[in-house]
Design a protein around this motif. Sequence first.
Motif, PDB file in Angstrom:
ATOM      1  N   MET A   1      -2.116   8.903   3.428  1.00 39.51           N
ATOM      2  CA  MET A   1      -2.728   9.155   2.085  1.00 39.51           C
ATOM      3  C   MET A   1      -2.771  10.412   1.704  1.00 39.51           C
TER       4      MET A   1
ATOM      5  N   ARG B   1      -2.965   5.957   8.707  1.00 39.33           N
ATOM      6  CA  ARG B   1      -3.004   5.555   7.177  1.00 39.33           C
ATOM      7  C   ARG B   1      -3.881   7.022   6.613  1.00 39.33           C
TER       8      ARG B   1
ATOM      9  N   TYR C   1       1.082   4.291  -2.946  1.00 32.82           N
ATOM     10  CA  TYR C   1       0.891   5.552  -2.736  1.00 32.82           C
ATOM     11  C   TYR C   1       2.181   6.384  -2.997  1.00 32.82           C
TER      12      TYR C   1
ATOM     13  N   ARG D   1       0.983  -1.057  -0.002  1.00 32.25           N
ATOM     14  CA  ARG D   1       0.102   0.068   0.008  1.00 32.25           C
ATOM     15  C   ARG D   1       1.038   1.281  -0.060  1.00 32.25           C
TER      16      ARG D   1
END
Length: 238
Positions: free
Chosen positions: A128, A124, A10, A6
């Motif tokens: 993000m 998170r 990103y 993940r």
Amino acid sequence: MPEILRIIFYAAFSGITVFFGGVLSYFFWKKFSNNRRTEEVNHFVIAFGGGIILAALALVLIPKGIEELELGPLILCFTAGTLIFFYLDKKIEQSGSRYSQLIAMLLDFIPEALALGAIFANDRKTGMLLAIFIGLQNLPESFNSYQDLIANKFEPKKALSILFLLSFMGIIGAVTGFYLLQDLPKVTAGIMTFASGGILYLIFQDIAPNVTLKKTWLPALGANLGFLIGIIGEKLIH
């Protein structure tokens, strides 16, 4: 999806915009180099990037520093970032280098990428948001970095190749931050505060003075649009 994948995803987004910005700059100057609106658009892009950088500073980097650090370390990190970026900027100017936009982009991209990996492990949503900010600010910065490279006699293909390779620095920085800094929130906050001092210096030393154009309001509106995008991003994830 494993957390490391993940983060890589990103970080790849935040980095690939370095290359995309160069590609946009290539097509823009190829098609509109003789257009009377070219200078306005160029200044708009600079201001737009400045607005996004300011949003990242005000909404993510500084708040994280204030949350984690005591007053003394907070002042020390911010001041250190300011003075070191000032010193590097002065050295660049004295050397007569014409890579100022490229160097400025890397100076804030690298510490932000490190912070991205460290933050993602524990928060998170903030990770993000930071990835989106980094990606958006890299776009206009690399747009102008491409012009730096062309002004230094690089062929378009070579200039784009350099930006493509630099786009992977986001993944390298984020993965490094994830493995080395995820259990060190104060160190991460220190890096973010350090970057904030340098970024704020660059905004008022290099970005803002290059934005103003007489008889047009487009660049100033670009700065507000960039900051508004930052506000929207912050609101959407909280």
